[in-house]
Design a protein around this motif. Structure first.
Motif, PDB file in Angstrom:
ATOM      1  N   SER A  37       0.806  -1.227   0.000  1.00  0.00           N
ATOM      2  CA  SER A  37       0.000   0.000   0.000  1.00  0.00           C
ATOM      3  C   SER A  37       0.834   1.271   0.000  1.00  0.00           C
ATOM      4  N   ILE A  38       2.117   1.188   0.416  1.00  0.00           N
ATOM      5  CA  ILE A  38       2.973   2.379   0.379  1.00  0.00           C
ATOM      6  C   ILE A  38       4.058   2.259  -0.696  1.00  0.00           C
ATOM      7  N   GLY A  39       3.909   1.287  -1.576  1.00  0.00           N
ATOM      8  CA  GLY A  39       4.841   1.168  -2.686  1.00  0.00           C
ATOM      9  C   GLY A  39       6.128   0.440  -2.363  1.00  0.00           C
ATOM     10  N   GLN A  40       6.085  -0.477  -1.415  1.00  0.00           N
ATOM     11  CA  GLN A  40       7.312  -1.123  -0.955  1.00  0.00           C
ATOM     12  C   GLN A  40       7.305  -2.621  -1.235  1.00  0.00           C
ATOM     13  N   VAL A  41       8.499  -3.145  -1.596  1.00  0.00           N
ATOM     14  CA  VAL A  41       8.728  -4.575  -1.689  1.00  0.00           C
ATOM     15  C   VAL A  41      10.005  -4.893  -0.929  1.00  0.00           C
ATOM     16  N   ASN A  42      10.151  -6.153  -0.505  1.00  0.00           N
ATOM     17  CA  ASN A  42      11.331  -6.550   0.230  1.00  0.00           C
ATOM     18  C   ASN A  42      11.787  -7.924  -0.238  1.00  0.00           C
ATOM     19  N   PHE A  43      13.075  -8.054  -0.509  1.00  0.00           N
ATOM     20  CA  PHE A  43      13.652  -9.313  -0.962  1.00  0.00           C
ATOM     21  C   PHE A  43      14.749  -9.754  -0.003  1.00  0.00           C
ATOM     22  N   GLN A  44      14.791 -11.051   0.264  1.00  0.00           N
ATOM     23  CA  GLN A  44      15.887 -11.664   0.994  1.00  0.00           C
ATOM     24  C   GLN A  44      16.762 -12.376  -0.036  1.00  0.00           C
ATOM     25  N   THR A  45      18.002 -11.920  -0.162  1.00  0.00           N
ATOM     26  CA  THR A  45      18.880 -12.478  -1.183  1.00  0.00           C
ATOM     27  C   THR A  45      20.314 -12.493  -0.644  1.00  0.00           C
ATOM     28  N   ILE A  46      21.303 -12.506  -1.513  1.00  0.00           N
ATOM     29  CA  ILE A  46      22.705 -12.412  -1.126  1.00  0.00           C
ATOM     30  C   ILE A  46      23.353 -11.294  -1.929  1.00  0.00           C
ATOM     31  N   VAL A  47      24.475 -10.798  -1.429  1.00  0.00           N
ATOM     32  CA  VAL A  47      25.283  -9.877  -2.229  1.00  0.00           C
ATOM     33  C   VAL A  47      25.777 -10.653  -3.454  1.00  0.00           C
ATOM     34  N   PRO A  48      25.543 -10.146  -4.654  1.00  0.00           N
ATOM     35  CA  PRO A  48      25.953 -10.892  -5.853  1.00  0.00           C
ATOM     36  C   PRO A  48      27.466 -10.991  -5.981  1.00  0.00           C
ATOM     37  N   GLY A  49      27.901 -11.944  -6.793  1.00  0.00           N
ATOM     38  CA  GLY A  49      29.288 -11.991  -7.241  1.00  0.00           C
ATOM     39  C   GLY A  49      29.422 -11.231  -8.546  1.00  0.00           C
ATOM     40  N   TRP A  50      30.309 -11.668  -9.400  1.00  0.00           N
ATOM     41  CA  TRP A  50      30.551 -10.971 -10.663  1.00  0.00           C
ATOM     42  C   TRP A  50      30.883 -11.992 -11.739  1.00  0.00           C
ATOM     43  N   TYR A  51      30.811 -11.540 -12.965  1.00  0.00           N
ATOM     44  CA  TYR A  51      31.149 -12.389 -14.104  1.00  0.00           C
ATOM     45  C   TYR A  51      31.948 -11.549 -15.088  1.00  0.00           C
ATOM     46  N   PRO A  52      32.552 -12.159 -16.099  1.00  0.00           N
ATOM     47  CA  PRO A  52      33.483 -11.429 -16.973  1.00  0.00           C
ATOM     48  C   PRO A  52      32.874 -10.175 -17.588  1.00  0.00           C
ATOM     49  N   GLY A  53      33.588  -9.069 -17.456  1.00  0.00           N
ATOM     50  CA  GLY A  53      33.221  -7.853 -18.155  1.00  0.00           C
ATOM     51  C   GLY A  53      32.270  -6.919 -17.460  1.00  0.00           C
ATOM     52  N   ARG A  54      31.794  -7.257 -16.237  1.00  0.00           N
ATOM     53  CA  ARG A  54      30.838  -6.399 -15.548  1.00  0.00           C
ATOM     54  C   ARG A  54      31.202  -6.223 -14.077  1.00  0.00           C
ATOM     55  N   PRO A  55      30.789  -5.087 -13.479  1.00  0.00           N
ATOM     56  CA  PRO A  55      30.915  -4.936 -12.035  1.00  0.00           C
ATOM     57  C   PRO A  55      29.781  -5.674 -11.331  1.00  0.00           C
ATOM     58  N   ILE A  56      29.771  -5.665 -10.019  1.00  0.00           N
ATOM     59  CA  ILE A  56      28.709  -6.304  -9.249  1.00  0.00           C
ATOM     60  C   ILE A  56      27.430  -5.478  -9.375  1.00  0.00           C
ATOM     61  N   HIS A  57      26.320  -6.142  -9.660  1.00  0.00           N
ATOM     62  CA  HIS A  57      25.066  -5.418  -9.885  1.00  0.00           C
ATOM     63  C   HIS A  57      23.862  -6.330  -9.702  1.00  0.00           C
ATOM     64  N   ILE A  58      22.709  -5.709  -9.536  1.00  0.00           N
ATOM     65  CA  ILE A  58      21.414  -6.389  -9.474  1.00  0.00           C
ATOM     66  C   ILE A  58      20.514  -5.777 -10.534  1.00  0.00           C
ATOM     67  N   HIS A  59      19.901  -6.608 -11.334  1.00  0.00           N
ATOM     68  CA  HIS A  59      18.938  -6.142 -12.325  1.00  0.00           C
ATOM     69  C   HIS A  59      17.555  -6.006 -11.689  1.00  0.00           C
ATOM     70  N   PHE A  60      16.781  -5.040 -12.154  1.00  0.00           N
ATOM     71  CA  PHE A  60      15.385  -4.954 -11.730  1.00  0.00           C
ATOM     72  C   PHE A  60      14.534  -4.379 -12.849  1.00  0.00           C
ATOM     73  N   GLU A  61      13.268  -4.765 -12.837  1.00  0.00           N
ATOM     74  CA  GLU A  61      12.276  -4.225 -13.763  1.00  0.00           C
ATOM     75  C   GLU A  61      10.986  -3.978 -13.002  1.00  0.00           C
ATOM     76  N   ILE A  62      10.233  -2.981 -13.437  1.00  0.00           N
ATOM     77  CA  ILE A  62       8.974  -2.628 -12.779  1.00  0.00           C
ATOM     78  C   ILE A  62       7.871  -2.562 -13.831  1.00  0.00           C
ATOM     79  N   TYR A  63       6.742  -3.183 -13.511  1.00  0.00           N
ATOM     80  CA  TYR A  63       5.608  -3.268 -14.428  1.00  0.00           C
ATOM     81  C   TYR A  63       4.355  -2.696 -13.791  1.00  0.00           C
ATOM     82  N   LEU A  64       3.502  -2.105 -14.626  1.00  0.00           N
ATOM     83  CA  LEU A  64       2.155  -1.759 -14.204  1.00  0.00           C
ATOM     84  C   LEU A  64       1.327  -3.031 -14.063  1.00  0.00           C
ATOM     85  N   SER A  65       0.192  -2.933 -13.384  1.00  0.00           N
ATOM     86  CA  SER A  65      -0.670  -4.102 -13.218  1.00  0.00           C
ATOM     87  C   SER A  65      -1.200  -4.613 -14.549  1.00  0.00           C
ATOM     88  N   SER A  66      -1.222  -3.758 -15.551  1.00  0.00           N
ATOM     89  CA  SER A  66      -1.666  -4.161 -16.887  1.00  0.00           C
ATOM     90  C   SER A  66      -0.643  -5.042 -17.594  1.00  0.00           C
TER      91      SER A  66
END
Length: 290
Positions: A165-194
């Motif tokens: 109701s206040i626009g919040q989500v929460n995930f339990q995960t781990i700090v990512p590692g890395w793979y060739p050619g990129r720094p450490i990162h997390i991808h995310f995408e956001i969608y409308l209900s449609s």
């Protein structure tokens, strides 16, 4: 017992709150201090308990529009709605809270949006992906392919939630590692209900943390060459410095981050951000591709 602490400015004022929510670490009032935890193993990294969500903070005020970034080649549509996405993967526990806000309407929280996240494990492996290629071998410097035995049906370190109701989500995960050619990162995408894709982005980590992970198991077993943030083309061309997340807590017991994403509900995701290497599909919603 030796511990490593991230010290951050807590919610002392509204301006500090908004700085934290906007993932922007340029201000001196939002500095993270890190002490390297060298040559030590993390002993309690195989499971993450579902701790209570962080205290919710008001987001009334002004906030900036969060810059978009490329989706990358490893998006998968068929993921579970869940809070704990670890599936037993070892790593430093990360309790990640994301607030989605209307950047053109006083930072009002946006309920009912789908927020997907995904990232690699400590060794640089994405679930559902058979191999990664690039500049591997931190010591060799030669181009290599990281071959995995990951089943195409595995979905570890992937999941989505619907903002409350206040626009919040929460995930339990781990700090990512890395793979060739990129720094450490997390991808995310956001969608409308449609099902319309509203935002594509990446969250990054402070370079001091990234460097020190190379001495901590299981990350120290990762032989790929990690690229620093400021050398990464995607980070540099998509204002990645604005989406470096602030961490608090201890590496032995887990890290916490509360970050906010400022959205424009009228926005259209540029098609070049969502093609990856698997073909196009911008704006076609949850089922846009496999």
């Amino acid at each position: 017992m030796i511990t490593t602490k991230f010290i951050a400015i807590y919610f002392l004022s509204l301006s500090t709150i908004l700085e934290l929510i906007n993932c922007d670490n340029n201000s001196n009032s939002n500095v993270v201090t890190f002490s390297p935890y060298k040559n030590k193993s993390v002993s309690n990294v195989t499971t993450i308990g579902l701790e209570p969500r962080p205290k919710r903070q008001s987001t009334n005020g002004t906030c900036s529009l969060t810059p978009m970034s490329t989706e990358g080649p490893y998006y998968l549509k068929d993921v579970l709605e869940r809070r704990d996405i670890t599936d037993g993967k070892p790593g430093i526990p990360l309790n990640l809270t994301i607030n989605v806000m209307d950047s053109v309407n006083s930072c009002k929280g946006l309920p009912g949006l789908r927020v997907d996240i995904w990232h690699c494990d400590a060794l640089g492996v994405y679930s559902g992906v058979g191999s990664l290629s690039g500049r591997g071998g931190r010591r060799s410097g030669f181009r290599s392919t990281i071959t995995t035995s990951i089943s195409p049906v595995d979905r570890f370190l992937r999941g989505y939630q619907i903002s409350d109701s206040i626009g919040q989500v929460n995930f339990q995960t781990i700090v990512p590692g890395w793979y060739p050619g990129r720094p450490i990162h997390i991808h995310f995408e956001i969608y409308l209900s449609s099902g319309k894709l509203l935002h594509v982005g990446q969250l990054y980590f402070d370079e001091l943390l990234s460097t020190s992970l190379e001495t901590i198991k299981p990350y120290s077993d990762n032989q790929s060459k990690r690229v620093p943030n400021n050398v990464d083309r995607i980070f540099s061309t998509t204002s990645g410095h604005k989406t470096i997340i602030t961490l608090t807590g201890e590496m032995t017991s887990g890290m916490n981050s509360q970050c906010g994403i400022g959205l424009d509900l009228r926005a259209t995701v540029p098609i070049q951000l969502v093609g990856g290497f698997n073909g196009g599909g911008g704006g076609r919603g949850f089922g846009r591709r496999g």
